[in-house]
Motif scaffolding. Sequence first.
Motif, PDB file in Angstrom:
ATOM      1  N   GLU A  33      29.643 -17.852  -7.606  1.00  0.00           N
ATOM      2  CA  GLU A  33      29.308 -18.369  -6.885  1.00  0.00           C
ATOM      3  C   GLU A  33      27.483 -17.577  -5.939  1.00  0.00           C
ATOM      4  OE1 GLU A  33      29.618 -19.651  -2.657  1.00  0.00           O
ATOM      5  OE2 GLU A  33      31.149 -19.483  -3.153  1.00  0.00           O
ATOM      6  N   HIS A  34      27.216 -16.665  -5.474  1.00  0.00           N
ATOM      7  CA  HIS A  34      26.451 -15.852  -5.007  1.00  0.00           C
ATOM      8  C   HIS A  34      25.274 -14.875  -5.934  1.00  0.00           C
ATOM      9  CE1 HIS A  34      29.495 -15.672  -1.637  1.00  0.00           C
ATOM     10  NE2 HIS A  34      28.473 -15.928  -0.685  1.00  0.00           N
ATOM     11  N   SER A  35      25.204 -15.173  -7.453  1.00  0.00           N
ATOM     12  CA  SER A  35      24.964 -14.253  -8.307  1.00  0.00           C
ATOM     13  C   SER A  35      24.081 -15.137  -9.088  1.00  0.00           C
ATOM     14  CB  SER A  35      25.098 -13.248  -8.720  1.00  0.00           C
ATOM     15  OG  SER A  35      26.314 -13.946 -10.222  1.00  0.00           O
ATOM     16  N   GLY A  36      24.792 -16.271  -8.935  1.00  0.00           N
ATOM     17  CA  GLY A  36      24.287 -17.662 -10.129  1.00  0.00           C
ATOM     18  C   GLY A  36      24.625 -17.137 -11.881  1.00  0.00           C
ATOM     19  N   ALA A  37      25.104 -16.319 -12.016  1.00  0.00           N
ATOM     20  CA  ALA A  37      25.745 -16.003 -12.840  1.00  0.00           C
ATOM     21  C   ALA A  37      27.282 -16.883 -13.580  1.00  0.00           C
ATOM     22  CB  ALA A  37      26.459 -14.061 -13.184  1.00  0.00           C
ATOM     23  N   LYS A  38      27.011 -16.872 -14.877  1.00  0.00           N
ATOM     24  CA  LYS A  38      28.752 -17.220 -15.760  1.00  0.00           C
ATOM     25  C   LYS A  38      29.102 -16.567 -15.786  1.00  0.00           C
ATOM     26  CE  LYS A  38      26.999 -22.053 -16.069  1.00  0.00           C
ATOM     27  NZ  LYS A  38      26.567 -23.072 -17.492  1.00  0.00           N
ATOM     28  N   ALA A  39      30.358 -16.716 -16.066  1.00  0.00           N
ATOM     29  CA  ALA A  39      32.179 -15.117 -16.489  1.00  0.00           C
ATOM     30  C   ALA A  39      32.266 -15.430 -17.847  1.00  0.00           C
ATOM     31  CB  ALA A  39      32.334 -15.459 -15.429  1.00  0.00           C
ATOM     32  N   LEU A  40      32.592 -15.218 -18.472  1.00  0.00           N
ATOM     33  CA  LEU A  40      32.947 -15.042 -20.265  1.00  0.00           C
ATOM     34  C   LEU A  40      34.226 -14.195 -19.953  1.00  0.00           C
ATOM     35  CD1 LEU A  40      30.151 -15.842 -22.268  1.00  0.00           C
ATOM     36  CD2 LEU A  40      31.062 -17.692 -21.127  1.00  0.00           C
ATOM     37  N   LEU A  41      35.498 -14.464 -20.432  1.00  0.00           N
ATOM     38  CA  LEU A  41      36.305 -13.766 -20.746  1.00  0.00           C
ATOM     39  C   LEU A  41      36.263 -12.986 -22.335  1.00  0.00           C
ATOM     40  CD1 LEU A  41      39.471 -13.131 -20.029  1.00  0.00           C
ATOM     41  CD2 LEU A  41      39.961 -14.575 -20.738  1.00  0.00           C
ATOM     42  N   ALA A  42      35.942 -12.280 -22.320  1.00  0.00           N
ATOM     43  CA  ALA A  42      36.059 -10.997 -23.212  1.00  0.00           C
ATOM     44  C   ALA A  42      37.848 -11.434 -23.998  1.00  0.00           C
ATOM     45  CB  ALA A  42      35.696  -9.813 -23.081  1.00  0.00           C
ATOM     46  N   LEU A  43      37.706 -11.745 -24.927  1.00  0.00           N
ATOM     47  CA  LEU A  43      39.180 -11.876 -25.902  1.00  0.00           C
ATOM     48  C   LEU A  43      39.007 -10.547 -26.341  1.00  0.00           C
ATOM     49  CD1 LEU A  43      38.613 -15.450 -27.008  1.00  0.00           C
ATOM     50  CD2 LEU A  43      40.149 -14.937 -24.944  1.00  0.00           C
ATOM     51  N   LYS A  44      38.418  -9.997 -27.048  1.00  0.00           N
ATOM     52  CA  LYS A  44      39.183  -8.340 -27.489  1.00  0.00           C
ATOM     53  C   LYS A  44      39.639  -7.941 -26.527  1.00  0.00           C
ATOM     54  CE  LYS A  44      34.750  -5.921 -25.899  1.00  0.00           C
ATOM     55  NZ  LYS A  44      33.379  -5.519 -26.776  1.00  0.00           N
ATOM     56  N   CYS A  45      39.688  -7.774 -25.244  1.00  0.00           N
ATOM     57  CA  CYS A  45      40.293  -6.818 -23.878  1.00  0.00           C
ATOM     58  C   CYS A  45      41.482  -7.822 -24.145  1.00  0.00           C
ATOM     59  CB  CYS A  45      39.401  -7.051 -22.903  1.00  0.00           C
ATOM     60  SG  CYS A  45      39.931  -6.179 -21.610  1.00  0.00           S
TER      61      CYS A  45
END
Length: 365
Positions: A26-38
């Motif tokens: 919300e505050h950065s505008g960045a999108k977040a993707l779950l890293a499935l390797k972890c």
Amino acid sequence: MPATPYYLIDKSKLLRNMEKIAYVREHSGAKALLALKCFATWSVFDFMSDYMDGTTSSSLYEVKLGREKFGKETHAYSVAYSDGEIGEVIENADKIIFNSISQLTRFGDKASNIVRGLRLNPQVSTSSFDLADPARPFSRLGEWDVTKVEAVMDQISGFMIHNNCENDDFDLFDRMLGNIEQKFGSLLSRVEWVSLGGGIHFTGENYPLDKFCARLRAFAQKFGVQVYLEPGEASITKSTTLEVTVLDTLFNGKNLAIVDSSIEAHMLDLLIYRENAKVLPNTGDHAYMICGKSCLAGDVFGDFNFEHEVKVGDRISIDDAAGYTMVKKNWFNGVGMPSIVIRELDGTERVIREFDFTDFVSSLS
């Protein structure tokens, strides 16, 4: 409840990470993707998808898992795609990120109907482990020559840059990002999106989230790009325990307690990186070395302190057991595979998966 060992995913603890990720989005505008390797335990994907934008992968199977079980954006990355899998990767991905110019040249036309990107290697990283350092000497992970990349800019619309590793220091992240800006600035201003990878522990205690958000926002505005983050460990840190039971105790210069689990089979990264497990609160006058049940001599969780004498039948919780565990568990010694259990927000627990002899047999031939 199932017999131990089992991984216990606590949604209330997972929620704390999800809320911090949502704050950053919300505050950065960045999108977040779950890293499935972890972390790829898809039974909680429906819960996590309310707070994240999609998944990123390292293989065909992870791409398909992300598409089928998580939905939303599905980013495909691999160190190298083969002729036999590239078509299926493209069918299941929204974005495909090539590791090298040669792979982009080889498969780029086939992927012309989806978004294409390239991995860059800044040749500096935050990693203290050579094994995990993406910028190690002679690294195969990404392109570093700006001149060579400039020649293929018409074939891509974004970059992936992953050079943080277990980095919980914002100032270090800031310096690493500054290095990226200096080295690749002429390229970044010509693309639409940039993924900054994972390894940034921004969900940790006392991490300066507002500074982090401001830095990401400034980076995005400077180059006119959509920023992506790929939190793996940051998504699930401190959300899960490995529940084990003491099978035997003995004394051999120090007090030992053998449990019904194994670091080789169930928490492999402890062995790979020569690290101790975490047992909390780790206080008291009774010191024990907690040992796994496999025949590997070094199958040791670590030395811990307990308030009471440890006895056969006692339950021990190995803390922070979500990252790079369930995705790496194996059948070494035929040690029983831990079940997977979820603790819901209301405190109820449900068994998601149990493994038995037939699973052991079917994993072999």
